[in-house]
Design a protein around this motif. Sequence first.
Motif, PDB file in Angstrom:
ATOM      1  N   ALA A  79      38.737 -11.096  10.207  1.00  0.00           N
ATOM      2  CA  ALA A  79      38.416 -11.034  11.638  1.00  0.00           C
ATOM      3  C   ALA A  79      39.566 -11.558  12.492  1.00  0.00           C
ATOM      4  O   ALA A  79      39.878 -10.989  13.551  1.00  0.00           O
ATOM      5  N   PRO A 123      28.272  -3.880  12.274  1.00  0.00           N
ATOM      6  CA  PRO A 123      27.450  -5.084  12.491  1.00  0.00           C
ATOM      7  C   PRO A 123      28.248  -6.383  12.432  1.00  0.00           C
ATOM      8  O   PRO A 123      28.033  -7.286  13.242  1.00  0.00           O
ATOM      9  N   GLY A 124      29.173  -6.477  11.478  1.00  0.00           N
ATOM     10  CA  GLY A 124      29.969  -7.697  11.385  1.00  0.00           C
ATOM     11  C   GLY A 124      30.850  -7.895  12.595  1.00  0.00           C
ATOM     12  O   GLY A 124      30.983  -9.010  13.118  1.00  0.00           O
ATOM     13  N   VAL A 125      31.461  -6.824  13.058  1.00  0.00           N
ATOM     14  CA  VAL A 125      32.331  -6.888  14.230  1.00  0.00           C
ATOM     15  C   VAL A 125      31.525  -7.259  15.468  1.00  0.00           C
ATOM     16  O   VAL A 125      31.986  -8.025  16.323  1.00  0.00           O
ATOM     17  N   ARG A 169      29.284  -9.264  15.739  1.00  0.00           N
ATOM     18  CA  ARG A 169      28.999 -10.698  15.775  1.00  0.00           C
ATOM     19  C   ARG A 169      30.263 -11.521  16.029  1.00  0.00           C
ATOM     20  O   ARG A 169      30.237 -12.743  15.933  1.00  0.00           O
ATOM     21  N   GLN A 170      31.360 -10.834  16.337  1.00  0.00           N
ATOM     22  CA  GLN A 170      32.629 -11.505  16.624  1.00  0.00           C
ATOM     23  C   GLN A 170      32.921 -11.390  18.125  1.00  0.00           C
ATOM     24  O   GLN A 170      33.462 -10.398  18.603  1.00  0.00           O
TER      25      GLN A 170
END
Length: 331
Positions: A7, A36-38, A40-41
């Motif tokens: 990230a 989805p991971g991105v 949350r950044q």
Amino acid sequence: MSPMPPADDRAASLRDLVGAGRFADALRTFREIDGPGVRRQPALLLLAATAATRLGDLEVARPLADGALSWFRTRGDRDGQMRALNLLGVIGFEQGRLNEAEEAFHGALALARELGDSLLAARASNNLASLSHLRGQANEALSLYRGALLSYQRLGDRRGAAETYHNLGLVFRDMAHLDEAENASVEAERHAELVGESALLALAVTGRAEVHLDAGEIELAEREVARAVRLAHAADDPLGGAEARRVGARAALRRRDLTVAVRESEAAYAIAGEHGAAVLQADCAAVLALALRANGNPAAEERRRQVLTTYRALGASPLVERFEREWASLG
């Protein structure tokens, strides 16, 4: 398949692209890694929202900035909240949500003062000044702009200086102080040239073109408009191009080329509407209404009502008064 970069690396890549003014590349990079991971950044969301805002994709930018703010709040990251609030204020301003914009700018300014972030405080002050200008509070706008400019100069931030000189030029032009407006627009263009970002330079050149136009230098204004359109196109900046074409429509109206005035103001109006830029769309509608009236087109009256309704909803009483004067002058 190669593994996705960490990230921090993705954020650094996006930050470099945004910092270099490569907003289309930044947004394209974000879309390639989106998931989805991105989501949350918040740093990635905010960078993508910034790129989308610079490209005039306000409907894309707003949920990204909202998402970033939510995550920053969840994590107790006040620095992130400050930056997200300022960007949401910019988006709200462009969309004509002025009360929301004002609240966001004040929130960003309060956090900037708490955190001792002079640069963000200058940006928030500059943005609050634009609200004051729109509402006809010229002296307050000048005070806020000058304070922001001093901070930018102390910090060596040429981008901020270019934007604020441009904004000062707008206020001086509206006050009919054309010498001061010309000086400010020259400084805006000088700083923008040094930054080397096409979209920023397009903004500065457009501002200078409008000063030339109000000074009666129509041919010079049109040359500057053509240059600003080219710069905005090179930067993938549709709203910058629309703003330049609005000024070009004003110039065509001044020299009574009504076909060009209608065509250019209609095109600029459509682009502003497509990107949800309510304030710019209203300004384009004003030029279009005047061009239609000068051409004896009965559709002018409906456009006039639309312009007045929008300006009054925005609380932009000086724009109402200026438009009514220009309308009466064509009678």
